[in-house]
Design a protein around this motif. Sequence first.
Motif, short mmCIF file in Angstrom:
data_model
loop_
_atom_site.label_atom_id
_atom_site.label_comp_id
_atom_site.label_asym_id
_atom_site.label_seq_id
_atom_site.Cartn_x
_atom_site.Cartn_y
_atom_site.Cartn_z
N GLY A 86 0.83 -1.21 0.00
CA GLY A 86 0.00 0.00 0.00
C GLY A 86 0.86 1.25 0.00
O GLY A 86 0.62 2.19 -0.77
N LEU A 87 1.89 1.27 0.85
CA LEU A 87 2.75 2.45 0.91
C LEU A 87 3.53 2.65 -0.40
O LEU A 87 3.63 3.76 -0.91
N ALA A 109 1.36 4.09 -3.08
CA ALA A 109 1.20 5.53 -2.92
C ALA A 109 2.40 6.26 -3.52
O ALA A 109 2.25 7.25 -4.23
N ILE A 135 2.30 6.09 -7.38
CA ILE A 135 1.27 6.95 -7.96
C ILE A 135 1.72 8.41 -7.88
O ILE A 135 1.61 9.17 -8.85
N ALA A 136 2.25 8.79 -6.73
CA ALA A 136 2.70 10.18 -6.57
C ALA A 136 3.79 10.49 -7.59
O ALA A 136 3.79 11.54 -8.23
N ASP A 142 2.61 10.80 -11.15
CA ASP A 142 1.84 12.02 -11.32
C ASP A 142 2.69 13.27 -11.43
O ASP A 142 2.28 14.27 -12.00
N THR A 192 6.98 18.75 0.59
CA THR A 192 6.44 18.11 -0.61
C THR A 192 6.22 16.61 -0.41
O THR A 192 6.68 16.01 0.55
N ILE A 193 5.54 16.05 -1.38
CA ILE A 193 5.24 14.62 -1.35
C ILE A 193 6.53 13.81 -1.30
O ILE A 193 6.58 12.70 -0.77
N TYR A 194 7.60 14.41 -1.79
CA TYR A 194 8.88 13.71 -1.77
C TYR A 194 9.30 13.42 -0.33
O TYR A 194 9.61 12.29 0.04
N THR A 210 7.43 13.53 2.31
CA THR A 210 6.45 12.71 3.01
C THR A 210 6.66 11.23 2.72
O THR A 210 6.74 10.40 3.64
N THR A 211 6.78 10.89 1.43
CA THR A 211 6.94 9.47 1.11
C THR A 211 8.29 8.97 1.62
O THR A 211 8.38 7.86 2.13
#
Lengths: 538, 275, 199
Positions: free
Chosen positions: C32-33, C36, C39-40, C43, C130-132, C134-135
């Motif tokens: 799941g992680l 994510a 997908i990020a 995108d 940013t999403i960077y 976070t992930t």
Amino acid sequence: MATVEVPQLSGYHRPAVLDWITTVDHKKLGILYLYFTLFFFAVGGVLALLVRTQLAVADNSFVGNDLYNQIFTMHASAMLFLFIIPVWAGFGNYLVPLQIGAADMAFPRINALSFWMLPPAGILMFAGFIVDGGAADGGWTAYSPLAQQTGVGMDMWIIAVIVLGMSSTIGAANFLVTMFRMRAPGMTMFRMPIFCWTMLVTALLQLLATPVLAAALVMLFIDRNYGGQFFDPNGGGNVVLWQNVFWFYSHPAVYIMILPGMGIISEILPVFSRKPLFGYKAFVFATIGIGGLGFSVWAHHMFTTGSVLLPFFGFMTFMIGVPTGVKIFNWLGTLWGGSITFPTPMLFAIGFVSMFLIGGINGTFSAAVPVDFALHDTYFVVAHIHYVLFGGSVFAVFGGIYYWFPKIWGRKLNERLGKLHFALMFVGFNVAFFPMHMLGLDGMPRRIAVYAEGAGWEALNMLSTGGAFLIAVSMIPFIIAVVWAFMRPMDQPDDPWEANTLEWATSSPPPEYNFDSLPPVRSERPLFDARQGSGEGH
Amino acid sequence: MLSMPLPRHLRLLAVTLASGLLALVAIGTASAIQPRGITDEAHKMNDLFWIVLIVALVVFVLVAAALVYALVRYRRKDDELPEQFHGGGKIEVAMVGVPVLIVIALFTISMLTLIEIDDKAPDDALTIEVTGFQFSWQFAYKMSDLGTNSDPNADPDDAISIIGTPQNDPILYLPVDEPVEFLLKSNDVIHSFYVKDFLYKLDLIPGRVNSFTVTPRETGDFSAQCAELCGTNHALMRFVVRVVERDEFDAWVAQEAARQLGEDTLVSSSGKQGD
Amino acid sequence: MAAHSTAEPQGMTNSMLGFILFLASEIMFFGGLFAAYFIARADAPAWPPALSPEQIAEGVHLEIEILLPAISTGILVISSITIQWAVWQIQKGNQSGMLWGLFISLALGLIFLAAQLFDYTQLHFLADDTIYGTTFYTLTGFHGAHVAGGALFIGVVTVRALGGQFTAENHEAVEACSMYWHFVDVVWIALFIVLYIIK
Ligand code: HEA
Ligand code: HEA
Ligand code: CUA
Ligand SMILES: [Cu+2]
């Protein structure tokens, strides 16, 4: 009942309460699960009555808009996470070891742990109502970014759902090991009772899908509390990501919520038709098929996001009607040529077949993508939800209660009261939820606290509210029947229904160690074989 | 478990039959309630809806009839054990085969409809930018986009915009018989642009622009509202779609342009539409 | 599976099967992680994503060094080998060999954790950049937590081994422990590849 001092063989006394709290016996845990989940059925039901009261008339101000959102969110959360999903674990706990002829689950202590995770989670979730900002109010689907905006009640909801998910994940592993490894001699996989098969596939779905929900909830929690950007487009995140991960779990989850119910009625229908289940293997493969296909349709909840592959998900969603149809034909084939009687469990089973049929078919409307553009997020979908979950799962729950009550408690529920319960519930259910189809087609969106006077939705909503209260009334004969039964002596024979599966081979209620002796298992109906005095071979 | 007295059976039968019938009648009424739709696209979707409805009804009636028949015909009459058949063979193939065929047919038809309604907007189509916010709507019309009657000298970025409030539903003006393209945006949470008489909705998602095109064919006022839970006043996020003739539309544009842009453009006095 | 006698009918024990199922659920959690993350990343117009002027002014930048993590990867891979070696030793009944294997694996695991914590202090971005960010922190953080859990597991097994609880016939806990450790190792290799190597 438990206040009477009974001399105990083990030579020491323990207060009954302590006994229940520390028990690792699968039957007692099963009973605890049933009490716990029925309590939350009542809670969720009362919340539903608040919803229906608010919606009874146009422009109502019975509850405010804010509170309304909390009420229906908690209604669904209670019904799904605290009632339907764990109620199957309850039935499974009580029945799986008995049905496969085992003395207990594979891991009794882990089993107790699975149960005891539920009460704190339930309390935590509902404690949201007393904190600042109120309980979770983003719908049970908790779409982000809306779910980022609300108060601490949302965090409590997230943690509660994670805990509930852990409970069902380890419970699933327990069920799987039990069924793979602890079957009685002679019981091959294809002689397992059908209820066990549905629990097996359910457990697989739980094992593989629930952790993904946990991952999604963790991300949401990080976004809410640690500045995470998973679902925030300003930081490069993706809003629709939440929906993808959430539905990747939650579509398989709807089969987690129905498969054991299908198993229950597949136990009931053969017994009261006096015939074997028609197409046992087809049923098993259909169950596995539903489980497998269930992982490939999640985006049918997202057709209107403009960001999913419509043809693929539309096709898979249609396809899932095929294995489900197989089951409907299994049940019809079982009745066909039978010798049918109609005690209460059978009535609920028939109620299930007919109402789930409607729920399945109206789900198929949404598989036709352009039709779903109109129906999505309207009351048509609310009708679908309740035809499958109430007309399906809840009818199966009550069918199962009436059917196994003599086994679990050694007493029978009164038949007249049972039939009254069924009749009121069946009528109330249809009055409450059928009009929602029309409301949906007429454009009434779901999750709205008020609708305007001129919208033309008043009459149908009033009707629906009346039906909801009729459902509540239908619980009265049930409660009377239960109380009455508990006041009577335990007089039930081992096998009051002339049933097929091993749980009826032991006393009612069963002793702590389950079986004194097991009949030989030569088909999926060992008790039938024993009654007929010959192995049928299958 | 002796056989039950007949009257109760009849009652059961009556209940089942009645509910089946009720269901039929109700679904019939339901389909009468479903609006036919006011756009070309909606008409196609409505056709599809009817096909699905009829197939669904046929499946339902056949299965329900078989169920009722079995329950009546095979109720217990004596203590004889019925024949113990387990099924198998041809019937199980049919159990899978027939639904597969139905399902493939339904899928094909819905995909054909999907392709038909998914037409791209012609270049000269009127484009309206819809922004959803908690809890109302903003509709922005670019002047450069408004067709023949708008001022050729106007700044291409000039736009007129209608902003509503939860208490005061905004009105979305559309000219009849012309394709309109909607660009859907949101900056806070997800909303959904739902016009029941379009038989259509599409989400407004932060970080994305969704678009769709329709051609309205009927004039009149049509109520519409947000269809995705978006917070406290989600229920009040309503709007009105007002489809009018082209000249009425132009008049409204001119009036709004004059009001909002302070430009004395081609004001025609006819068809003043205060809101 | 190694041959050992138990009360159960055939093959592995109930506990081992239960443990494998548990690992399957862990794989889905990381799945799941990872999903994510992919997908990020799919995108994003640029990866690492562009920073805002304020972030740049604060000295945030998203570049990461590969050297230390590469060494860490080596350490973790070696520890996987050593713990497998411990299993092989006890299968032959060699207690001291097993103990050495466990000790070394535990030590390497702790070194890995220390290296990762040190690496965190060298970075110029946080989970909210940013999403960077976070992930990155979510994936490595959850992995780190699993390494810590695995180290604890090895610790418990080592203590039991010191007490002489394992024999050539009875050493299921050691096997379960090594399986868990391999799992943690494989997740890290996947992480290392997607976070550090694929640009
Ligand atoms: C027990 C729970 C349960 C079950 C079993 C199902 C079963 C199905 N569901 Fe449902 N669904 C929900 C619970 C469930 N659902 C919930 C809770 C939601 C709302 C979530 C939310 O947004 O809050 C939802 C929403 C939902 C949507 C999204 C709607 C929307 O928001 O726009 C869709 C879309 O395709 C869908 C489809 C289906 C289909 C195709 C099935 C199929 O499995 C049904 C298959 C059965 C049959 C088809 C009938 C029997 C078959 C035959 C007799 C054979 C012949 C038939 C044919 C050839 C058609 N469901
Ligand atoms: C298992 C699942 C389940 C069940 C059983 C129900 C049961 C009911 N639901 Fe539920 N509902 C959902 C799952 C369920 N619902 C979901 C998933 C949603 C979507 C939420 C969302 O949008 O996020 C929803 C949404 C939903 C809505 C839409 C709200 C909205 O969109 O604004 C409505 C509206 O009428 C509604 C009504 C009802 C009613 C009247 C019942 C009734 O049938 C309830 C009847 C029960 C009782 C009346 C209880 C009676 C019992 C007692 C009084 C005590 C008995 C004691 C013992 C048993 C010991 N539900
Ligand atoms: Cu905007 Cu609901
Ligand atoms: Cu679904």
